[in-house]
Design a protein around this motif. Structure first.
Motif, PDB file in Angstrom:
ATOM      1  N   GLN A 161       0.797  -1.225   0.000  1.00 19.52           N
ATOM      2  CA  GLN A 161       0.000   0.000   0.000  1.00 19.52           C
ATOM      3  C   GLN A 161       0.832   1.279   0.000  1.00 19.52           C
ATOM      4  OE1 GLN A 161      -0.044  -2.371   2.351  1.00 19.52           O
ATOM      5  NE2 GLN A 161      -2.042  -3.399   2.245  1.00 19.52           N
ATOM      6  N   PHE A 162       2.099   1.201   0.384  1.00 20.96           N
ATOM      7  CA  PHE A 162       2.906   2.423   0.497  1.00 20.96           C
ATOM      8  C   PHE A 162       4.386   2.106   0.380  1.00 20.96           C
ATOM      9  CE2 PHE A 162       2.845   0.698   4.764  1.00 20.96           C
ATOM     10  CZ  PHE A 162       4.150   0.896   5.202  1.00 20.96           C
ATOM     11  N   THR A 163       5.150   3.152   0.124  1.00 16.89           N
ATOM     12  CA  THR A 163       6.607   3.107   0.200  1.00 16.89           C
ATOM     13  C   THR A 163       7.040   4.298   1.038  1.00 16.89           C
ATOM     14  OG1 THR A 163       6.722   2.142  -2.012  1.00 16.89           O
ATOM     15  CG2 THR A 163       8.761   3.026  -1.102  1.00 16.89           C
ATOM     16  N   LEU A 164       7.935   4.060   1.991  1.00 21.48           N
ATOM     17  CA  LEU A 164       8.293   5.075   2.982  1.00 21.48           C
ATOM     18  C   LEU A 164       9.805   5.163   3.123  1.00 21.48           C
ATOM     19  CD1 LEU A 164       7.487   6.882   5.517  1.00 21.48           C
ATOM     20  CD2 LEU A 164       7.667   4.759   6.833  1.00 21.48           C
ATOM     21  N   ALA A 165      10.313   6.376   3.255  1.00 18.98           N
ATOM     22  CA  ALA A 165      11.729   6.577   3.551  1.00 18.98           C
ATOM     23  C   ALA A 165      11.888   7.805   4.439  1.00 18.98           C
ATOM     24  CB  ALA A 165      12.549   6.745   2.271  1.00 18.98           C
ATOM     25  N   CYS A 166      12.904   7.768   5.312  1.00 15.97           N
ATOM     26  CA  CYS A 166      13.135   8.839   6.279  1.00 15.97           C
ATOM     27  C   CYS A 166      14.621   9.184   6.310  1.00 15.97           C
ATOM     28  CB  CYS A 166      12.717   8.402   7.686  1.00 15.97           C
ATOM     29  SG  CYS A 166      11.123   7.564   7.788  1.00 15.97           S
TER      30      CYS A 166
END
Length: 398
Positions: free
Chosen positions: A177-182
């Motif tokens: 559902q998503f791709t995340l990076a920080c």
């Protein structure tokens, strides 16, 4: 020679080895199976600027010391960006091969080796070994400081040490559902920024906070914020109660300081996203090629007696949107010249990993390498509800 990699055998050998030796066991496996030479693992350093060889079998080193190699423009940069195995000219020891070592979107590093006869089948099995190595390292870094040591190309202050331990162990995550990076770019004297995320059965939880103060005081306030927030989340409290407990932690123990922050929850079934905004800069959203600010009600920062409860607001989020949360260090003082919307627009086709990396480099350059305030950014691509695995979306990593 058996050309089948035998992942079970490889993992069993790594399990039998000491945590500091499991990478060497993978290297030995590749040497025995394919005649590989100079098999090494390279780790991305904390600030994402260098690759560091942190483990290499003594028999293959021939007196060479572990290298630190600039990442930008290197073959390693290409592998990490594309998440594809790359071949290059050898040095008399065979074909040079570099494969990504990545776990659920977290780019841990690369596996490098030289192969005498790299057939397509052998290359595929090297990729499998690199993927297995990612899981081995994720497991083993719980038991040894080897990988922490490898990432530290610059000394950390006590405040920075506390701050680093507050962050999730993986700065990037991929799901259907998503791709995340920080990314967190530390300042010279402040350690008050944090980011956090967690994925459960039906929700992805995000937070970003910016505690006032300097050095250890700021990191101690950040510790209160993160742990109060996590404690409420893990006790399955709703978003309003999570915000209340975070605020109360600073009121009770925060030494009359305060912190801005945002707490976000996104339902994985697409039924909605909600947010608490405690005095924090408005997020940016990329939609249809246009970058705009997500205009929110602004409640008081955490640590201040409020006249009422924090408002839980609906967050307008559609499939295909890119949401960017950030702390004011991305725009304050020397960083005022950084055009965040322009960078986000120009990196629209890039993976969130590359977006936060580009923003981190841009703010560092704008500040001449010495930030007066921490700068933190969280980039989330919302794909929307989907039953298939994360690899159905083109461009995602391993």
């Amino acid at each position: 020679m058996n050309d089948r990699i035998g992942l079970a055998e490889l993992l069993a050998a790594a399990e039998d080895a000491a945590p500091v030796r499991s990478v060497d066991m993978v290297a030995q496996n590749l040497r025995d199976r394919f005649g590989a030479r100079y098999v090494t693992f390279l780790l991305v350093d904390i600030v994402g600027r260098q690759m560091v060889r942190i483990s290499e079998e003594a028999a293959t080193q021939q007196g060479r010391r572990a290298d630190r190699i600039p990442l930008t423009g290197s073959i390693y940069d290409k592998v990490l960006r594309t998440q594809k195995l790359v071949q290059a000219a050898g040095n008399g020891h065979g074909q040079r091969v570099v494969a990504p070592v990545t776990n659920r979107g977290d780019t841990i590093g690369v596996l490098e080796l030289f192969l005498p006869r790299p057939t397509q089948e052998v290359l595929e099995q090297v990729q499998q070994a690199a993927h297995a190595l990612a899981y081995i390292i994720v497991t083993d870094r719980r038991f040894t400081d080897l990988y922490h040591w490898g990432q530290r190309t610059t000394p950390l202050t006590l405040a920075a040490e506390i701050q680093r331990q507050l962050l999730p162990s993986a700065p990037s995550c991929e799901a259907p559902q998503f791709t995340l990076a920080c990314a967190l770019v530390p300042s010279d004297a402040i350690a008050g920024d944090t980011y956090d995320y967690c994925l459960d059965h039906d929700t992805v939880h995000l937070s970003i906070t910016d505690a006032m103060g300097h050095d250890v005081d700021a990191s101690l306030m950040a510790t209160l914020l993160v742990n109060a927030s996590r404690g409420a989340r893990r006790a399955e409290k709703d978003l309003a109660e999570q915000a209340r407990r975070t605020n109360q932690a600073l009121l009770d123990h925060g030494r009359d300081t305060h912190a801005t922050g945002q707490l976000v929850r996104i339902a994985l079934d697409g039924s909605g996203a909600r947010l608490v905004n405690a005095g924090h800069p408005w997020p940016l959203r990329l939609r249809g090629g246009t970058v705009g600010r997500v205009r929110l009600h602004v409640d008081l920062p955490f640590g201040i007696h409020a006249p009422g409860p924090y408002r839980v607001q609906d967050l307008d989020l559609l499939p295909g949107d890119r949401l960017v949360l950030y702390t004011d260090g991305m725009q304050e003082r020397q960083a005022e010249s950084l055009d965040l919307p322009d960078v986000i627009r120009n990196t629209a086709g890039a993976h969130p990993r590359e977006v936060v990396r580009t923003l981190a480099q841009a703010v560092t350059e704008a500040c001449g390498g010495h930030l007066r305030d921490d700068a933190t950014v969280v980039c989330l691509d919302w794909h929307g509800p989907r039953p298939a695995g994360r690899h159905t979306r083109a461009g995602t990593g391993s």
